[in-house]
Structures are given as structure tokens and as C-alpha cells.
Design an enzyme around this catalytic site. Structure first.
Site, PDB file in Angstrom:
ATOM      1  N   CYS A 110       0.832  -1.203   0.000  1.00 21.22           N
ATOM      2  CA  CYS A 110       0.000   0.000   0.000  1.00 21.22           C
ATOM      3  C   CYS A 110       0.874   1.264   0.000  1.00 21.22           C
ATOM      4  O   CYS A 110       1.561   1.530  -0.963  1.00 21.22           O
ATOM      5  CB  CYS A 110      -0.985  -0.057   1.174  1.00 21.22           C
ATOM      6  N   HIS A 152      -3.450  -5.759   0.901  1.00 19.24           N
ATOM      7  CA  HIS A 152      -2.803  -5.966   2.208  1.00 19.24           C
ATOM      8  C   HIS A 152      -2.724  -7.441   2.583  1.00 19.24           C
ATOM      9  O   HIS A 152      -3.645  -7.948   3.227  1.00 19.24           O
ATOM     10  CB  HIS A 152      -3.603  -5.230   3.285  1.00 19.24           C
ATOM     11  N   GLU A 186      -0.995  -8.683   4.941  1.00 20.45           N
ATOM     12  CA  GLU A 186      -0.905  -8.824   6.403  1.00 20.45           C
ATOM     13  C   GLU A 186      -2.284  -8.800   7.058  1.00 20.45           C
ATOM     14  O   GLU A 186      -2.432  -9.193   8.202  1.00 20.45           O
ATOM     15  CB  GLU A 186      -0.001  -7.722   6.987  1.00 20.45           C
TER      16      GLU A 186
END
Lengths: 230, 79
Positions: free
Chosen positions: A85, A202, A204
Site C-alpha cells: 500500500c 494488504h 498482512e
């Protein structure tokens, strides 16, 4: 394996990435402050957020920090770097990756799950995944509209540097499955050597059963195995 | 010396902000409108008595940080 997470003023996914590294992957994790000029890690994550308030352009100011100079040396050694990002935006602004991330065509901040197709396994993050693998993970951005000139795109494409493209659940890239207007549905690219990956979605936030999705983990598992075996 | 650096999106780069502003202006009945582009203006005050040197420094600032040459162009105006 040592995983370093860069931290800039305004980073806000740094703790999520640290959690992924330390708790989920079981690595030795550390935060690396933007004023540091040395990186002691085997892998670096440049996390998302709003470094320097996104002033001027996303990632434009973070690019000139001491840690980015250290990151350039780190990547020159061929060590793996992933920018997520705002981390991706910092990597393109610093010239470690090609292209520019423009405002989403719909002018809205987008926060939703998208599907991604693995179109290159020339990076250590995707080398263990079959081409055409479909991953689902969330995006959360206002400037994720990847732009690159036609010539540069051809170069990236023929060099297998287009790693991830937005697609639908069946793996087809169509206008409707492109959330932000990215050129040729690009969601993630790598450098010529393949060790630096930048992506808007994302991983994560999609790496634990508790979060309802572990697709993001698949970008790290191969790398972890390689390191352990090495 | 004061300078105004004007940074604009390149003509071939989609400018969704300019398009949105253009749409709004058309709704306000400015029907003769042909295009709107949104950029940014940056005022720089620099302590440098030599005007040519001052402008050269501002140009370096624009090349290094203020403008992303992939998608933007800039112009410098002495104020």
C-alpha cells in the site's frame, strides 16, 4: 529469519506487519525507524499508512529518509523487500519500482476484498505459487491507480515484472474487477531482479484463520521455507 | 526571492479530480467548458541574491521532490 518493518511518521500498518512477522511467521521481527541508516534483517516490509501525511504525493517525502538509502543498498544485495500500500507508493517514488500510483478513478477511498491473479513467479514471494493462482485479500487506499507508460509496461510485462493483477473470482481480469482504474489491472509489480515487490492489497490483513482469510500468508510461506532450508 | 512552482498532471495522464470539477462546473451551466485540469501551486521563498542561481535551485527542488516527472510537468514563475 529476521524481518524488519520500516516505520515512518504516519505509518499505520507497521504493527500489523510486525504481528505477521513475529506471531504468524514466527520470525525475529524488529521495527526500523526512518532515521536509521542500517538495516539488520533478511527481509524488509515497507508497511502501509500515510507517511508524512501523504503530503505533496503519497510516498514522496518518505523517499528521502536515511532508511530509504539503506533500503536501496539492501535491495542491491538481492535481499527481499515487500512494499504494501503506502509502502508500494514509497517504493515507486524512490525509483526502486517502476510506475506511479495515481488517485483512484472513482475518487473514492476503497476498502474491500479483491481477487488477485498471480501472473509472475519471478519473485521470492510468488516463486512457489502456480501462475494463475487466485488470492483474495483486502485493499484500503485512495491512490492505488497504477500508471505506467505503454513502453514501460511492455518492458515490465516481457520481463515478468507484473506480479499481480486484479481479477474476478474465476481469475478473469475485466473492467468490473478493476477497483481503481489501474493500467492493465496491475495490483503488484517487482523490480527487474525480482527481489523487490510492491502491491496495493494488504496480505498482512489476510494471514490468519482469526481474520477469516489466510491467502496473504501464501506470499510469505515459500520465502520462509527457502530461508529455513538455506 | 519568491517563486511560484506550478505542477500539473501531464496531458496524457487521467486527471479524475479535474474531471470531477469539470462535471460540477457543467452542472452549474458552464456549458462552453471544454476541459478542467487540477494541479498544485507551491510558493517558495529562498534567500539567494543571485536571481539566476535562485531559480536554478528551485528547478532542482522541482526535479527532486516537487514534481513526479512520470505523470506531472512543472513551470517556475518568479514572483
Amino acid at each position: 529469519m529476521k524481518i524488519g518493518v520500516l516505520v515512518f511518521p504516519g505509518s499505520n500498518c507497521d504493527y500489523d506487519c510486525y504481528h505477521l512477522a513475529a506471531q504468524v511467521l514466527g520470525a525475529e521481527a524488529s521495527f526500523i525507524w526512518h532515521e536509521e541508516s542500517h538495516i539488520n534483517a533478511d527481509l524488509v516490509i515497507v508497511p502501509g499508512g500515510f507517511s508524512y501525511g501523504d503530503y505533496l504525493r503519497c510516498g514522496a517525502i518518505a523517499r528521502f529518509t536515511p532508511v530509504m538509502e539503506a533500503l536501496r543498498n539492501f535491495s542491491d544485495l538481492g535481499k527481499p523487500v515487500i512494499g504494501i500500500c503506502n509502502g508500494f507508493q514509497i517504493l515507486v517514488e524512490s525509483g526502486l519500482l517502476s510506475g506511479t500510483l495515481l488517485r483512484n478513478t472513482g475518487l473514492r477511498f476503497l476498502c474491500k476484498d479483491v481477487y488477485l491473479r498471480v501472473d509472475s513467479n519471478a519473485t521470492p514471494f510468488t516463486s512457489h505459487l502456480a501462475l494463475g493462482s487466485i488470492l483474495r485479500m483486502p485493499i484500503a487506499h485512495n491512490e492505488g491507480n497504477y500508471f505506467v507508460s505503454r513502453d514501460e509496461y511492455s518492458r515490465l510485462n516481457s520481463n515478468h515484472q507484473i506480479v499481480l493483477r486484479y481479477c474476478d473470482a474465476s481469475g478473469a481480469s475485466r473492467a468490473e474487477s478493476n477497483p481503481n482504474g489501474s493500467y492493465e489491472h496491475i495490483a503488484g509489480v517487482c523490480n527487474a531482479r525480482g527481489n523487490v515487490l510492491g502491491m496495493m492489497p494488504h496480505p498482512e490483513r489476510a494471514s490468519e484463520v482469526l481474520l477469516g482469510n489466510q491467502d496473504g500468508l501464501r506470499l510469505f510461506t515459500g520465502l520462509l521455507k527457502q530461508t529455513v532450508l538455506a | 526571492m519568491k517563486f511560484l512552482v506550478r505542477v500539473m498532471p501531464k496531458a496524457d495522464v487521467l486527471d479524475p479530480q479535474g474531471e470531477a470539477v469539470g462535471k460540477a462546473l457543467r452542472k452549474l451551466a458552464f456549458s462552453s467548458l471544454t476541459s478542467v485540469r487540477v494541479g498544485k501551486s507551491i510558493e517558495i521563498d529562498i534567500q539567494e541574491p543571485d536571481a539566476r542561481l535562485a531559480e536554478a535551485k528551485v528547478k532542482t527542488m522541482a526535479d527532486k521532490l516537487l514534481c513526479n516527472a512520470n505523470v506531472e510537468t512543472y513551470s517556475i514563475q518568479a514572483l
